[in-house]
Design a protein around this motif. Structure first.
Motif, PDB file in Angstrom:
ATOM      1  N   THR A  21       0.806  -1.225   0.000  1.00  0.00           N
ATOM      2  CA  THR A  21       0.000   0.000   0.000  1.00  0.00           C
ATOM      3  C   THR A  21       0.836   1.270   0.000  1.00  0.00           C
ATOM      4  OG1 THR A  21      -0.129  -0.055   2.438  1.00  0.00           O
ATOM      5  CG2 THR A  21      -1.893  -1.144   1.193  1.00  0.00           C
ATOM      6  N   SER A  22       2.046   1.231   0.556  1.00  0.00           N
ATOM      7  CA  SER A  22       2.828   2.461   0.690  1.00  0.00           C
ATOM      8  C   SER A  22       4.278   2.328   0.247  1.00  0.00           C
ATOM      9  CB  SER A  22       2.793   2.944   2.152  1.00  0.00           C
ATOM     10  OG  SER A  22       3.294   1.953   3.024  1.00  0.00           O
ATOM     11  N   GLY A  23       4.647   1.233  -0.409  1.00  0.00           N
ATOM     12  CA  GLY A  23       6.006   1.086  -0.901  1.00  0.00           C
ATOM     13  C   GLY A  23       7.005   0.815   0.210  1.00  0.00           C
ATOM     14  N   MET A  24       8.274   1.020  -0.100  1.00  0.00           N
ATOM     15  CA  MET A  24       9.351   0.714   0.835  1.00  0.00           C
ATOM     16  C   MET A  24       9.682   1.879   1.756  1.00  0.00           C
ATOM     17  SD  MET A  24      10.162  -2.444   0.342  1.00  0.00           S
ATOM     18  CE  MET A  24      11.761  -2.582   1.132  1.00  0.00           C
ATOM     19  N   GLY A  25       8.771   2.845   1.863  1.00  0.00           N
ATOM     20  CA  GLY A  25       8.975   3.952   2.788  1.00  0.00           C
ATOM     21  C   GLY A  25       9.115   3.491   4.225  1.00  0.00           C
ATOM     22  N   TYR A  26       8.672   2.256   4.499  1.00  0.00           N
ATOM     23  CA  TYR A  26       8.837   1.668   5.825  1.00  0.00           C
ATOM     24  C   TYR A  26      10.306   1.666   6.263  1.00  0.00           C
ATOM     25  CZ  TYR A  26       8.849  -2.029   9.408  1.00  0.00           C
ATOM     26  OH  TYR A  26       9.036  -2.748  10.558  1.00  0.00           O
ATOM     27  N   LEU A  27      11.223   1.579   5.301  1.00  0.00           N
ATOM     28  CA  LEU A  27      12.650   1.556   5.645  1.00  0.00           C
ATOM     29  C   LEU A  27      13.109   2.849   6.303  1.00  0.00           C
ATOM     30  CD1 LEU A  27      14.254  -0.283   2.588  1.00  0.00           C
ATOM     31  CD2 LEU A  27      13.982  -1.121   4.915  1.00  0.00           C
ATOM     32  N   GLN A  28      12.414   3.951   6.049  1.00  0.00           N
ATOM     33  CA  GLN A  28      12.742   5.204   6.728  1.00  0.00           C
ATOM     34  C   GLN A  28      12.535   5.060   8.236  1.00  0.00           C
ATOM     35  OE1 GLN A  28      11.443   8.614   3.584  1.00  0.00           O
ATOM     36  NE2 GLN A  28       9.772   7.360   4.387  1.00  0.00           N
ATOM     37  N   PHE A 176      12.724   6.750  -0.129  1.00  0.00           N
ATOM     38  CA  PHE A 176      12.801   8.069   0.503  1.00  0.00           C
ATOM     39  C   PHE A 176      11.718   9.003  -0.033  1.00  0.00           C
ATOM     40  CE2 PHE A 176      17.144   6.343   0.616  1.00  0.00           C
ATOM     41  CZ  PHE A 176      17.353   6.365   1.982  1.00  0.00           C
ATOM     42  N   PHE A 177      11.095   9.735   0.898  1.00  0.00           N
ATOM     43  CA  PHE A 177      10.040  10.685   0.562  1.00  0.00           C
ATOM     44  C   PHE A 177      10.399  12.032   1.185  1.00  0.00           C
ATOM     45  CE2 PHE A 177       8.235   6.536   0.176  1.00  0.00           C
ATOM     46  CZ  PHE A 177       7.258   6.619  -0.787  1.00  0.00           C
ATOM     47  N   PHE A 178      10.897  12.941   0.347  1.00  0.00           N
ATOM     48  CA  PHE A 178      11.281  14.271   0.820  1.00  0.00           C
ATOM     49  C   PHE A 178      10.421  15.385   0.224  1.00  0.00           C
ATOM     50  CE2 PHE A 178      15.316  11.964   1.524  1.00  0.00           C
ATOM     51  CZ  PHE A 178      15.592  12.366   2.819  1.00  0.00           C
ATOM     52  N   ASP A 179       9.562  15.073  -0.744  1.00  0.00           N
ATOM     53  CA  ASP A 179       8.930  16.120  -1.547  1.00  0.00           C
ATOM     54  C   ASP A 179       7.749  16.810  -0.875  1.00  0.00           C
ATOM     55  OD1 ASP A 179       7.792  13.654  -1.641  1.00  0.00           O
ATOM     56  OD2 ASP A 179       7.102  13.789  -3.714  1.00  0.00           O
ATOM     57  N   ASP A 180       7.022  16.130   0.013  1.00  0.00           N
ATOM     58  CA  ASP A 180       5.819  16.723   0.602  1.00  0.00           C
ATOM     59  C   ASP A 180       5.856  16.537   2.113  1.00  0.00           C
ATOM     60  OD1 ASP A 180       3.354  17.717   1.248  1.00  0.00           O
ATOM     61  OD2 ASP A 180       2.197  16.176   0.196  1.00  0.00           O
ATOM     62  N   VAL A 181       6.029  17.667   2.832  1.00  0.00           N
ATOM     63  CA  VAL A 181       6.128  17.596   4.286  1.00  0.00           C
ATOM     64  C   VAL A 181       4.816  17.145   4.923  1.00  0.00           C
ATOM     65  CG1 VAL A 181       5.445  19.990   4.702  1.00  0.00           C
ATOM     66  CG2 VAL A 181       7.004  18.854   6.312  1.00  0.00           C
ATOM     67  N   ASN A 182       3.704  17.295   4.225  1.00  0.00           N
ATOM     68  CA  ASN A 182       2.405  16.889   4.760  1.00  0.00           C
ATOM     69  C   ASN A 182       2.105  15.407   4.538  1.00  0.00           C
ATOM     70  OD1 ASN A 182       1.583  19.510   5.672  1.00  0.00           O
ATOM     71  ND2 ASN A 182       1.246  20.069   3.524  1.00  0.00           N
ATOM     72  N   LYS A 184       2.344  11.537   5.066  1.00  0.00           N
ATOM     73  CA  LYS A 184       2.691  10.713   6.229  1.00  0.00           C
ATOM     74  C   LYS A 184       3.961   9.904   6.000  1.00  0.00           C
ATOM     75  CE  LYS A 184      -0.204   6.746   4.919  1.00  0.00           C
ATOM     76  NZ  LYS A 184      -1.323   5.870   5.355  1.00  0.00           N
ATOM     77  N   GLN A 185       4.372   9.767   4.731  1.00  0.00           N
ATOM     78  CA  GLN A 185       5.591   9.052   4.401  1.00  0.00           C
ATOM     79  C   GLN A 185       6.816   9.961   4.386  1.00  0.00           C
ATOM     80  OE1 GLN A 185       5.039   5.780   4.823  1.00  0.00           O
ATOM     81  NE2 GLN A 185       5.697   5.141   2.801  1.00  0.00           N
ATOM     82  N   TYR A 186       6.648  11.239   4.680  1.00  0.00           N
ATOM     83  CA  TYR A 186       7.760  12.199   4.667  1.00  0.00           C
ATOM     84  C   TYR A 186       8.902  11.687   5.548  1.00  0.00           C
ATOM     85  CZ  TYR A 186      10.236  16.676   5.065  1.00  0.00           C
ATOM     86  OH  TYR A 186      11.179  17.667   5.037  1.00  0.00           O
ATOM     87  N   PHE A 187      10.128  11.785   5.029  1.00  0.00           N
ATOM     88  CA  PHE A 187      11.271  11.123   5.641  1.00  0.00           C
ATOM     89  C   PHE A 187      11.433  11.454   7.124  1.00  0.00           C
ATOM     90  CE2 PHE A 187      15.724  11.233   6.997  1.00  0.00           C
ATOM     91  CZ  PHE A 187      16.084   9.912   6.801  1.00  0.00           C
ATOM     92  N   ALA A 193       9.946   9.205  14.113  1.00  0.00           N
ATOM     93  CA  ALA A 193       9.006   8.260  14.715  1.00  0.00           C
ATOM     94  C   ALA A 193       9.700   6.941  15.029  1.00  0.00           C
ATOM     95  CB  ALA A 193       7.827   8.020  13.783  1.00  0.00           C
ATOM     96  N   GLY A 194      10.592   6.493  14.131  1.00  0.00           N
ATOM     97  CA  GLY A 194      11.336   5.265  14.369  1.00  0.00           C
ATOM     98  C   GLY A 194      12.248   5.368  15.575  1.00  0.00           C
ATOM     99  N   VAL A 195      12.930   6.525  15.724  1.00  0.00           N
ATOM    100  CA  VAL A 195      13.830   6.723  16.863  1.00  0.00           C
ATOM    101  C   VAL A 195      13.067   6.614  18.180  1.00  0.00           C
ATOM    102  CG1 VAL A 195      15.335   8.364  18.049  1.00  0.00           C
ATOM    103  CG2 VAL A 195      15.439   8.163  15.559  1.00  0.00           C
ATOM    104  N   PHE A 196      11.993   7.390  18.301  1.00  0.00           N
ATOM    105  CA  PHE A 196      11.269   7.440  19.573  1.00  0.00           C
ATOM    106  C   PHE A 196      10.442   6.176  19.819  1.00  0.00           C
ATOM    107  CE2 PHE A 196      12.036  12.011  18.822  1.00  0.00           C
ATOM    108  CZ  PHE A 196      12.672  12.307  20.027  1.00  0.00           C
ATOM    109  N   THR A 197       9.967   5.541  18.744  1.00  0.00           N
ATOM    110  CA  THR A 197       9.254   4.269  18.910  1.00  0.00           C
ATOM    111  C   THR A 197      10.182   3.208  19.464  1.00  0.00           C
ATOM    112  OG1 THR A 197       7.704   4.762  17.110  1.00  0.00           O
ATOM    113  CG2 THR A 197       7.973   2.452  17.724  1.00  0.00           C
TER     114      THR A 197
END
Length: 211
Positions: A21-28, A176-182, A184-187, A193-197
Motif C-alpha cells: 500500500t505504501s512502498g518501501m517507505g517503511y525503511l525510513q 525516501f520521501f522528501f517532496d511533501d512535508v504533509n 505521512k511518508q515524509y522522511f 518516529a522510528g527513533v522514539f518508537t
C-alpha cells in the motif's frame, strides 16, 4: 534476542501488506530504529546498570514515588497481555490455515498447544532459555525471508540480476520521501518516529530491557 523478541508473526505478515500500500517507505522508520537502538545501548543501558535497577520501573519509584511505579507497572502488564493475545491469535490463525486445517486439527487444539509451548519455554526454562529461544526465532525469521525470496524468484523465473532489476523498476521500490512535508511518508516524520518508537518500546519496556 532483542530483535527476535521485538518481531512477531504480526510483523512478518503485516509488513509485506504495508509495502503493497505504501512502498518501501517503511525503511525510513527502520533507519530511525537503528538510531534508537544506539541510544538504548549507549545512554539508557549504562544508566540502568549505574542505578542498579532490577526493574526499569524502579526509576519511576525513585524519581516520582511508589504510586508512579505501580501505575507504570500496571500499564506494562495490561499492554503486554493485550499485545500477546493479539500476536498469539494471529500466529494460531496462520498455523490453522497452513497446517492444522489440512491435517484436520481443530482450532482449539491449535491454540491450546501453542499456549502450552509458550508457557513451557517461558516458565520452565528461565530467562536464559528465553534469550536462546528468541535468538533462534530471529534466525528462523531471517532464514524464512531468504527462502521466500528464493522460491518467489524461482517461480517467477528471475535470476539474481533480473530480480534486482525488477525490484528497482517497481513502483513499490521507492524508499525516501522528501517532496511533501504533509505526506505521512515524509522522511523526517518516519525517521524520528522510528527513533522514539524504538526507545519507547525497547528502551523503556521491562520485558525488552530484561534481555
Amino acid at each position: 534476542a532483542m530483535v527476535g523478541a521485538s518481531l512477531s508473526g504480526v510483523t512478518f505478515v503485516s509488513v509485506p501488506g504495508m509495502v503493497a500500500t505504501s512502498g518501501m517507505g517503511y525503511l525510513q522508520l527502520f533507519m530511525g530504529f537503528i538510531v534508537g537502538q544506539l541510544v538504548i545501548a549507549f545512554v539508557l543501558t549504562p544508566l540502568y546498570y549505574r542505578m542498579q535497577l532490577t526493574s526499569i520501573y524502579e526509576y519511576l519509584s525513585n524519581r516520582f514515588g511508589r504510586q508512579s511505579y505501580h501505575t507504570g507497572a500496571w500499564f506494562f502488564f495490561i499492554s503486554k497481555m493485550t499485545g500477546a493475545a493479539v500476536r498469539l491469535m494471529l500466529v494460531c490463525i496462520t498455523l490453522q490455515t497452513l497446517v492444522c486445517d489440512p491435517l484436520g486439527v481443530p482450532f482449539w487444539i491449535n491454540v491450546a498447544v501453542s499456549s502450552f509451548l509458550v508457557w513451557l519455554y517461558t516458565f520452565r526454562g528461565g530467562v536464559k532459555s528465553l534469550i536462546w529461544a528468541d535468538t533462534f526465532k530471529t534466525l528462523c525469521l531471517i532464514v524464512a525471508v531468504v527462502l521466500c525470496i528464493y522460491f518467489i524468484a524461482r517461480d517467477m523465473h528471475y535470476s539474481l540480476g533480473t530480480l534486482a532489476q525488477a525490484i528497482g523498476e517497481s513502483k513499490y521500490a521507492r524508499v525516501f520521501f522528501f517532496d511533501d512535508v504533509n505526506d505521512k511518508q515524509y522522511f523526517w516524520k518516519q525517521f524520528l518516529a522510528g527513533v522514539f518508537t524504538m526507545i519507547a518500546t525497547n528502551g523503556l519496556d521491562q520485558d525488552m530491557m530484561q534481555r
